[in-house]
Design a protein around this motif. Structure first.
Motif, short mmCIF file in Angstrom:
data_model
loop_
_atom_site.label_atom_id
_atom_site.label_comp_id
_atom_site.label_asym_id
_atom_site.label_seq_id
_atom_site.Cartn_x
_atom_site.Cartn_y
_atom_site.Cartn_z
N ASP A 1 39.64 58.64 40.64
CA ASP A 1 39.74 57.68 39.54
C ASP A 1 39.66 58.36 38.18
O ASP A 1 40.36 57.98 37.24
N GLU B 1 40.82 48.70 46.85
CA GLU B 1 40.98 47.85 45.68
C GLU B 1 42.21 46.95 45.82
O GLU B 1 42.17 45.78 45.45
N ARG C 1 34.28 42.76 48.28
CA ARG C 1 33.98 44.17 48.55
C ARG C 1 33.35 44.37 49.93
O ARG C 1 33.71 45.30 50.65
N THR D 1 34.42 44.66 39.69
CA THR D 1 35.40 45.09 40.67
C THR D 1 34.99 46.39 41.34
O THR D 1 35.64 46.86 42.23
N GLU D 2 33.89 46.96 40.90
CA GLU D 2 33.52 48.25 41.49
C GLU D 2 32.01 48.33 41.70
O GLU D 2 31.26 47.61 41.08
N ARG E 1 41.27 44.29 48.37
CA ARG E 1 40.23 43.43 47.80
C ARG E 1 40.83 42.39 46.86
O ARG E 1 40.46 41.21 46.89
N ARG E 2 41.77 42.82 46.03
CA ARG E 2 42.37 41.89 45.08
C ARG E 2 43.08 40.73 45.78
O ARG E 2 43.13 39.63 45.25
N SER F 1 39.21 53.48 45.46
CA SER F 1 39.81 53.03 44.21
C SER F 1 41.27 52.63 44.37
O SER F 1 41.80 51.89 43.55
#
Lengths: 212, 212
Positions: A39, A139, A153, A211-212, A142-143, A135
């Motif tokens: 990332d 991700e 998550r 989001t993380e 997850r979205r 990442s």
């Protein structure tokens, strides 16, 4: 795919080049991914370290994601799996994910995939592959499943735990019935588990956060 | 537990002894387990290699299973988990197994358990721990769930794949939500998966065959 230009530079510097330049970029990228994670590593930083123009990296490797795939010798372009995830209805995500991921490990590219899996276990929570997994891959999934009350998550992590476990039993520890099972039957057995983790009842989930 | 006798032998030979004898037995057992696997290694063979009486091995270590546990530095006596499996009603096996196994990895003994897990991945299908897993742990669970038309091998292997995957995500790769989840909520999320693999609908199963 067009072949990379093969006229070697007369001397090192910020210019296009042949195989040496490609290797220099891969080396610089490998160092930065390992040090800072996926990332926090930019194409610009890799270009600076390698002494080349960022555009040349895009020309050779495409996106940062594809550069990472080249560095860790990912056996397939992750977009192949992720594109399928994007195109799959929510209620079929489980079977699609299991089928697409295990197919990579079953393919001729599977040898590299097994090496990658071993490096993930050896590196633990400092493995660059882990950061990429979190990442990029996680991700994106997850979205698709996040709601106002559940950031998704835990769901994605549980799905990943099942898929990692199947890879481990099919390809690493080699538990006979799982190793030899035709892929469609493995998908029938394991797909519903992953589907439940992603969209079903898994008990209380943590409150939605960042989001993380 | 009574302490092992600690008067060292005056010279090597077939006689009881102190720490040296214990180490000699462990060394011989380690060699034989690695070479021949758990199943094909007998206490008698270990005794012959170590130059001691088989009774001394039983005195120091107990059963072959307990000797193996000492060799690979298993963090708990496997009988603790297996005893619980035997005493659990069939329809609660999933939650019990997940809870008991993950509790070991969560305990202070978890460091050794993580090392064991890594050696299983590194050794792949030649790891002595794999052979122990198959011939002792799996076999004990398989016997509980086998029917006339389903030998239960695929079911146990699938259950193991899920439990290995949870250990990997909780303890090795450390995926945050799984790493930090209280054990009871992890059991609530993952227990039903393992229960379905052991006794539920998993699609077509292979015809019942031998026990191995």
């Amino acid at each position: 795919m067009s072949a990379a230009p093969d006229h070697r530079p007369a001397r090192p510097g910020r210019r296009p080049g042949g195989p040496d330049t490609r290797a220099t970029i891969l080396h610089a990228a490998g160092q930065l991914f390992a040090k800072n994670g996926f990332d926090k590593t930019s194409i610009r930083a890799v270009a600076a370290d390698a002494g080349v123009d960022p555009a040349l990296i895009h020309h050779y490797f495409g996106t940062k994601q594809q550069l990472f795939a080249a560095v860790v010798e990912l056996p397939v372009d992750p977009e192949v799996v992720l594109g399928r995830v994007d195109a799959t209805p929510l209620d079929q995500l489980g079977e699609t994910l299991v089928g697409a991921v295990i197919a990579v490990w079953d393919s001729p590219a599977g040898t590299g995939a097994v090496a990658l899996f071993r490096s993930l276990v050896a590196g633990g929570d400092t493995s660059p592959a882990r950061d990429f997994l979190l990442s990029v891959i996680f991700e994106r999934i997850r979205r698709r499943i996040a709601t106002d009350t559940d950031d998704g998550r835990l769901r994605v992590a549980l799905a990943a735990s099942q898929i990692m476990g199947v890879i481990m039993s099919r390809k690493i520890v080699k538990l006979d019935p799982v190793t030899d099972l035709p892929l469609d039957r493995l998908v029938a057995a394991v797909g519903p588990t992953v589907q439940r983790y992603l969209t079903g009842d898994i008990g209380e989930v943590p409150a939605a956060g960042g989001t993380e």
